[in-house]
Scaffold this motif. Structure first.
Motif, PDB file in Angstrom:
ATOM      1  N   MET A   1      30.474  46.170  42.800  1.00  0.00           N
ATOM      2  CA  MET A   1      31.247  46.577  41.632  1.00  0.00           C
ATOM      3  C   MET A   1      30.310  46.794  40.456  1.00  0.00           C
ATOM      4  O   MET A   1      29.350  46.073  40.285  1.00  0.00           O
ATOM      5  N   LYS A   2      30.649  47.749  39.672  1.00  0.00           N
ATOM      6  CA  LYS A   2      29.874  47.984  38.472  1.00  0.00           C
ATOM      7  C   LYS A   2      30.254  46.973  37.404  1.00  0.00           C
ATOM      8  O   LYS A   2      31.352  46.426  37.403  1.00  0.00           O
ATOM      9  N   VAL A   3      29.342  46.753  36.486  1.00  0.00           N
ATOM     10  CA  VAL A   3      29.581  45.799  35.413  1.00  0.00           C
ATOM     11  C   VAL A   3      30.735  46.264  34.529  1.00  0.00           C
ATOM     12  O   VAL A   3      31.542  45.459  34.065  1.00  0.00           O
ATOM     13  N   VAL A   4      30.860  47.568  34.335  1.00  0.00           N
ATOM     14  CA  VAL A   4      31.935  48.103  33.501  1.00  0.00           C
ATOM     15  C   VAL A   4      33.293  47.808  34.135  1.00  0.00           C
ATOM     16  O   VAL A   4      34.250  47.454  33.441  1.00  0.00           O
ATOM     17  N   THR A   5      33.392  47.927  35.440  1.00  0.00           N
ATOM     18  CA  THR A   5      34.643  47.644  36.137  1.00  0.00           C
ATOM     19  C   THR A   5      35.003  46.170  36.034  1.00  0.00           C
ATOM     20  O   THR A   5      36.154  45.814  35.777  1.00  0.00           O
ATOM     21  N   VAL A   6      34.019  45.303  36.222  1.00  0.00           N
ATOM     22  CA  VAL A   6      34.264  43.867  36.115  1.00  0.00           C
ATOM     23  C   VAL A   6      34.690  43.513  34.699  1.00  0.00           C
ATOM     24  O   VAL A   6      35.624  42.732  34.503  1.00  0.00           O
ATOM     25  N   LYS A   7      34.047  44.120  33.715  1.00  0.00           N
ATOM     26  CA  LYS A   7      34.397  43.831  32.326  1.00  0.00           C
ATOM     27  C   LYS A   7      35.809  44.303  32.010  1.00  0.00           C
ATOM     28  O   LYS A   7      36.565  43.600  31.346  1.00  0.00           O
ATOM     29  N   SER A   8      36.201  45.465  32.483  1.00  0.00           N
ATOM     30  CA  SER A   8      37.559  45.939  32.211  1.00  0.00           C
ATOM     31  C   SER A   8      38.602  45.090  32.923  1.00  0.00           C
ATOM     32  O   SER A   8      39.676  44.844  32.380  1.00  0.00           O
ATOM     33  N   ILE A   9      38.290  44.612  34.125  1.00  0.00           N
ATOM     34  CA  ILE A   9      39.211  43.705  34.829  1.00  0.00           C
ATOM     35  C   ILE A   9      39.328  42.400  34.052  1.00  0.00           C
ATOM     36  O   ILE A   9      40.424  41.855  33.876  1.00  0.00           O
ATOM     37  N   TRP A  10      38.198  41.875  33.560  1.00  0.00           N
ATOM     38  CA  TRP A  10      38.198  40.641  32.789  1.00  0.00           C
ATOM     39  C   TRP A  10      39.014  40.802  31.502  1.00  0.00           C
ATOM     40  O   TRP A  10      39.808  39.939  31.145  1.00  0.00           O
ATOM     41  N   LEU A  11      38.847  41.913  30.793  1.00  0.00           N
ATOM     42  CA  LEU A  11      39.593  42.140  29.560  1.00  0.00           C
ATOM     43  C   LEU A  11      41.086  42.296  29.834  1.00  0.00           C
ATOM     44  O   LEU A  11      41.922  41.815  29.065  1.00  0.00           O
ATOM     45  N   THR A  12      41.437  42.917  30.944  1.00  0.00           N
ATOM     46  CA  THR A  12      42.847  43.046  31.318  1.00  0.00           C
ATOM     47  C   THR A  12      43.443  41.683  31.642  1.00  0.00           C
ATOM     48  O   THR A  12      44.557  41.362  31.217  1.00  0.00           O
ATOM     49  N   LEU A  13      42.715  40.862  32.369  1.00  0.00           N
ATOM     50  CA  LEU A  13      43.180  39.515  32.685  1.00  0.00           C
ATOM     51  C   LEU A  13      43.358  38.684  31.415  1.00  0.00           C
ATOM     52  O   LEU A  13      44.370  37.989  31.261  1.00  0.00           O
ATOM     53  N   LEU A  14      42.429  38.771  30.489  1.00  0.00           N
ATOM     54  CA  LEU A  14      42.552  38.031  29.232  1.00  0.00           C
ATOM     55  C   LEU A  14      43.749  38.507  28.420  1.00  0.00           C
ATOM     56  O   LEU A  14      44.445  37.708  27.791  1.00  0.00           O
ATOM     57  N   THR A  15      44.014  39.805  28.435  1.00  0.00           N
ATOM     58  CA  THR A  15      45.173  40.326  27.718  1.00  0.00           C
ATOM     59  C   THR A  15      46.463  39.789  28.326  1.00  0.00           C
ATOM     60  O   THR A  15      47.377  39.380  27.606  1.00  0.00           O
ATOM     61  N   LEU A  16      46.555  39.777  29.640  1.00  0.00           N
ATOM     62  CA  LEU A  16      47.749  39.229  30.296  1.00  0.00           C
ATOM     63  C   LEU A  16      47.912  37.737  30.003  1.00  0.00           C
ATOM     64  O   LEU A  16      49.026  37.272  29.749  1.00  0.00           O
ATOM     65  N   LEU A  17      46.824  36.997  30.013  1.00  0.00           N
ATOM     66  CA  LEU A  17      46.896  35.572  29.708  1.00  0.00           C
ATOM     67  C   LEU A  17      47.328  35.325  28.276  1.00  0.00           C
ATOM     68  O   LEU A  17      48.038  34.366  27.990  1.00  0.00           O
ATOM     69  N   SER A  18      46.908  36.186  27.353  1.00  0.00           N
ATOM     70  CA  SER A  18      47.303  35.984  25.961  1.00  0.00           C
ATOM     71  C   SER A  18      48.790  36.236  25.755  1.00  0.00           C
ATOM     72  O   SER A  18      49.373  35.759  24.789  1.00  0.00           O
TER      73      SER A  18
END
Length: 74
Positions: free
Chosen positions: A1-18
């Motif tokens: 996986m590219k770092v950009v993909t991992v970062k976007s998945i991480w940001l999406t997960l954080l948004t859902l958690l918030s």
């Protein structure tokens, strides 16, 4: 996986958690708000404001539940 993909998945997960977590949702919300200048976060300002509103509503509802339904000990 590219770092950009991992970062976007991480940001999406954080948004859902918030949105979902009543108390701990403030932590990802504050982190995402501090990262809002990141190019991967373009157009998310309204979503962050909505998540903050949801968190405030959770706290108001929780305070109302404790106020109206907590037993009163004299």
């Amino acid at each position: 996986m590219k770092v950009v993909t991992v970062k976007s998945i991480w940001l999406t997960l954080l948004t859902l958690l918030s949105f979902v977590l009543p108390f701990w949702g403030w932590l990802p919300l504050v982190y995402l708000y501090s990262q809002r200048q990141d190019p991967a976060m373009q157009g998310i300002e309204k979503t962050l404001k909505l998540a903050a509103g949801v968190q405030v509503a959770y706290l108001v509802i929780l305070a109302a539940i404790f106020y109206f339904f907590a037993p009163i000990h004299d």
